[in-house]
Design a protein around this motif. Sequence first.
Motif, short mmCIF file in Angstrom:
data_model
loop_
_atom_site.label_atom_id
_atom_site.label_comp_id
_atom_site.label_asym_id
_atom_site.label_seq_id
_atom_site.Cartn_x
_atom_site.Cartn_y
_atom_site.Cartn_z
N SER A 109 0.83 -1.20 0.00
CA SER A 109 0.00 0.00 0.00
C SER A 109 0.87 1.25 0.00
O SER A 109 0.52 2.28 -0.59
N MET A 137 -11.22 2.90 -1.85
CA MET A 137 -10.71 2.02 -0.81
C MET A 137 -11.84 1.59 0.13
O MET A 137 -11.93 0.42 0.53
N PHE A 140 -13.77 -1.27 -1.38
CA PHE A 140 -12.90 -2.06 -2.25
C PHE A 140 -13.45 -3.44 -2.58
O PHE A 140 -13.21 -3.96 -3.67
N TYR A 156 -6.46 0.47 -4.34
CA TYR A 156 -6.03 1.13 -3.11
C TYR A 156 -6.09 2.65 -3.20
O TYR A 156 -6.62 3.30 -2.32
N SER A 157 -5.54 3.20 -4.28
CA SER A 157 -5.59 4.67 -4.46
C SER A 157 -6.22 4.97 -5.81
O SER A 157 -5.93 4.30 -6.79
#
Length: 166
Positions: A109, A137, A140, A156-157
Motif C-alpha cells: 500500500s 478504498m 474495495f 487502493y488509491s
Amino acid sequence: MNQTIRQLYDRKSVRVFTDEPITYDEKQMILTSALQAPTAGNMTLYSILDIQEQSLKDELAKRCDNQPFIAKAPLVLIFLVDFQKWYDIFNAYCEESPKIEEADLFLASQDCVIAAQNAVVAAQSMGIGSCYIGDIMENFEINRKLLHLPKYALPYSMVVFGKPTQ
Ligand SMILES: Cc1cc2nc3c(=O)[nH]c(=O)nc-3n(C[C@H](O)[C@H](O)[C@H](O)COP(=O)(O)O)c2cc1C
C-alpha cells in the motif's frame, strides 16, 4: 524557495476540469513518472489501471459516494495493491506458492500511494490538476468485482486528473 518546493506549496485538489484533453504525451509522462517511485525491495507490488471507458467512469463516480466530477475527468488512474503478478510468477516457476502476509499488504500500500503522489506531482508540473478519491478504498470489496480483479489485487488509491479551470 526552489521550483519543486514552490509546486508542493501551490498544489491543491482540483475537482472542476476544462474540456481540454490530456494528451498522449502528457499521460505517458504522468505514468512514467509514477513508475520512478521507490518500492519496497524493488518489488513494485502495485499496478496502475487507466480507466478509459466512459461507462466505467460513470459507475465509479456513482459508487464513490456520488462524486460526478470523477466521470468528467479526462484521466482516471487506479493504483492497485498487486500481489497477483508475483503470485503467478512463483506458481509458474517454484514448487511452493508464496505466502502473502499482512505486512506485505502494508508495504504494497505504501508502494501504491508513493507512485500515486509521483503522478500527482508530475501532473501538476505540467499544469494538470488532480484529486485523490478515497472511496475506492472504502468500497474495495465491490469495486474489485467491477474492475474484474484477481484474488491478490485490490484497488487502493484512485486519482482523477484534468486541466483546471480558472
Ligand atoms: C486519501 C485521500 C482521499 C481523498 N478522497 C477524496 C474524495 O473522495 N473526494 C474529494 O473530493 N477529495 C478527496 N480527497 C482530497 C482531500 O479532500 C484534499 O486533499 C484535502 O481537503 C486538502 O485539500 P487540498 O488537496 O486542496 O490541499 C482525498 C485526499 C486523500 C489524500
